[in-house]
Design a protein around this motif. Structure first.
Motif, short mmCIF file in Angstrom:
data_model
loop_
_atom_site.label_atom_id
_atom_site.label_comp_id
_atom_site.label_asym_id
_atom_site.label_seq_id
_atom_site.Cartn_x
_atom_site.Cartn_y
_atom_site.Cartn_z
N GLU A 59 0.82 -1.20 0.00
CA GLU A 59 0.00 0.00 0.00
C GLU A 59 0.87 1.26 0.00
O GLU A 59 0.63 2.20 -0.76
CB GLU A 59 -0.92 -0.03 1.22
CG GLU A 59 -1.84 1.15 1.32
CD GLU A 59 -2.65 1.09 2.60
OE1 GLU A 59 -2.79 2.14 3.23
OE2 GLU A 59 -3.14 0.00 2.97
N GLU A 60 1.87 1.27 0.84
CA GLU A 60 2.78 2.42 0.93
C GLU A 60 3.57 2.58 -0.38
O GLU A 60 3.78 3.69 -0.86
CB GLU A 60 3.73 2.23 2.11
CG GLU A 60 4.62 3.43 2.35
CD GLU A 60 5.57 3.23 3.52
OE1 GLU A 60 6.41 4.11 3.72
OE2 GLU A 60 5.49 2.19 4.21
N TYR A 61 4.00 1.46 -0.95
CA TYR A 61 4.71 1.47 -2.23
C TYR A 61 3.85 2.11 -3.32
O TYR A 61 4.28 3.01 -4.01
CB TYR A 61 5.07 0.03 -2.59
CG TYR A 61 5.54 -0.20 -4.01
CD1 TYR A 61 6.83 0.16 -4.40
CD2 TYR A 61 4.70 -0.80 -4.94
CE1 TYR A 61 7.26 -0.08 -5.70
CE2 TYR A 61 5.13 -1.04 -6.24
CZ TYR A 61 6.41 -0.67 -6.61
OH TYR A 61 6.83 -0.90 -7.90
N LEU B 48 1.83 9.32 -5.84
CA LEU B 48 2.19 10.71 -5.54
C LEU B 48 3.11 11.30 -6.60
O LEU B 48 2.96 12.44 -7.02
CB LEU B 48 2.85 10.83 -4.16
CG LEU B 48 1.95 10.76 -2.95
CD1 LEU B 48 2.78 10.73 -1.68
CD2 LEU B 48 0.97 11.92 -2.93
N ILE B 49 4.07 10.49 -7.05
CA ILE B 49 5.01 10.96 -8.08
C ILE B 49 4.27 11.23 -9.38
O ILE B 49 4.41 12.29 -9.97
CB ILE B 49 6.15 9.93 -8.29
CG1 ILE B 49 7.04 9.87 -7.06
CG2 ILE B 49 6.96 10.28 -9.54
CD1 ILE B 49 7.99 8.69 -7.03
N PHE B 50 3.45 10.28 -9.82
CA PHE B 50 2.69 10.47 -11.06
C PHE B 50 1.70 11.61 -10.94
O PHE B 50 1.49 12.37 -11.88
CB PHE B 50 1.98 9.17 -11.47
CG PHE B 50 2.89 8.19 -12.13
CD1 PHE B 50 3.29 8.36 -13.44
CD2 PHE B 50 3.38 7.11 -11.43
CE1 PHE B 50 4.15 7.46 -14.06
CE2 PHE B 50 4.24 6.20 -12.03
CZ PHE B 50 4.62 6.37 -13.35
N ALA C 236 -6.31 14.52 -4.75
CA ALA C 236 -5.89 14.80 -3.37
C ALA C 236 -5.15 13.59 -2.80
O ALA C 236 -5.51 12.45 -3.09
CB ALA C 236 -7.10 15.12 -2.51
N PRO C 237 -4.13 13.83 -1.98
CA PRO C 237 -3.37 12.72 -1.39
C PRO C 237 -4.25 11.69 -0.67
O PRO C 237 -3.97 10.50 -0.73
CB PRO C 237 -2.40 13.42 -0.44
CG PRO C 237 -2.17 14.75 -1.08
CD PRO C 237 -3.52 15.14 -1.66
N HIS D 64 8.43 -3.77 -9.66
CA HIS D 64 9.44 -2.79 -9.30
C HIS D 64 9.13 -1.47 -9.99
O HIS D 64 8.32 -1.41 -10.90
CB HIS D 64 10.83 -3.28 -9.69
CG HIS D 64 11.06 -3.30 -11.17
ND1 HIS D 64 10.53 -4.29 -11.98
CD2 HIS D 64 11.70 -2.44 -11.99
CE1 HIS D 64 10.86 -4.04 -13.24
NE2 HIS D 64 11.57 -2.93 -13.27
N PHE D 65 9.79 -0.44 -9.54
CA PHE D 65 9.59 0.89 -10.11
C PHE D 65 10.93 1.59 -10.12
O PHE D 65 11.62 1.63 -9.11
CB PHE D 65 8.59 1.68 -9.26
CG PHE D 65 8.39 3.09 -9.73
CD1 PHE D 65 7.66 3.35 -10.88
CD2 PHE D 65 8.92 4.14 -9.03
CE1 PHE D 65 7.47 4.64 -11.32
CE2 PHE D 65 8.73 5.44 -9.45
CZ PHE D 65 8.00 5.69 -10.60
N SER D 66 11.32 2.10 -11.27
CA SER D 66 12.58 2.84 -11.39
C SER D 66 12.26 4.27 -11.76
O SER D 66 11.40 4.54 -12.60
CB SER D 66 13.47 2.24 -12.47
OG SER D 66 13.81 0.92 -12.14
#
Length: 129
Positions: free
Chosen positions: A14-16, A22-24, A35-36, A113-115
């Motif tokens: 969930e945190e990942y 948030l970045i996107f 909204a966050p 994964h995410f880079s």
């Protein structure tokens, strides 16, 4: 040109998902930004177990998400959040009218994964000053 590699640390799926969202979100056009708290809500759905992957917004999934909050969300509150995520194109209706993740959100959910690479060009930065 400088390249930065950013590693995201997280303790749960969930945190990942929330950090990636948030970045996107920060790069989305203003009318599609969310909204966050709604992104955190979406991340909870993204982190649901595999058995929910084909119908992530059905009644069972909504009950799981509602109970995951310290004070369970009401049906009305959940509906408002889902409506907002539809407006911002994070959630779409499939050909049968069922709610599903948008293709880009599904791609994030299905990845392992995410880079993130950030390039900084000092000459461009100085020219804009």
């Amino acid at each position: 040109m400088k390249n930065l590699n950013i590693n995201l640390s997280y303790s749960t799926k969930e945190e990942y998902y929330y950090k990636i969202l948030l970045i996107f979100n920060s790069e989305a056009p203003s009318h599609l930004q969310t909204a966050p708290l709604n992104l955190e809500f979406l991340a909870r759905f993204m982190a649901l177990p595999k058995e929910q992957q084909y119908m992530p917004f059905n009644t069972r999934a909504r009950k799981i998400i509602s109970k995951s909050y310290s004070k369970p969300l009401s049906i009305a509150s959940m509906s408002i959040k889902i409506s907002r995520l539809i407006e911002t194109k994070h959630i779409v209706r499939d050909e049968d009218g069922f709610l599903d993740f948008s293709p880009s959100i599904r791609k994030i959910r299905d990845s392992n994964h995410f880079s993130l690479n950030v390039s900084i060009n000092p000459q461009t930065d100085q020219a804009n000053s």
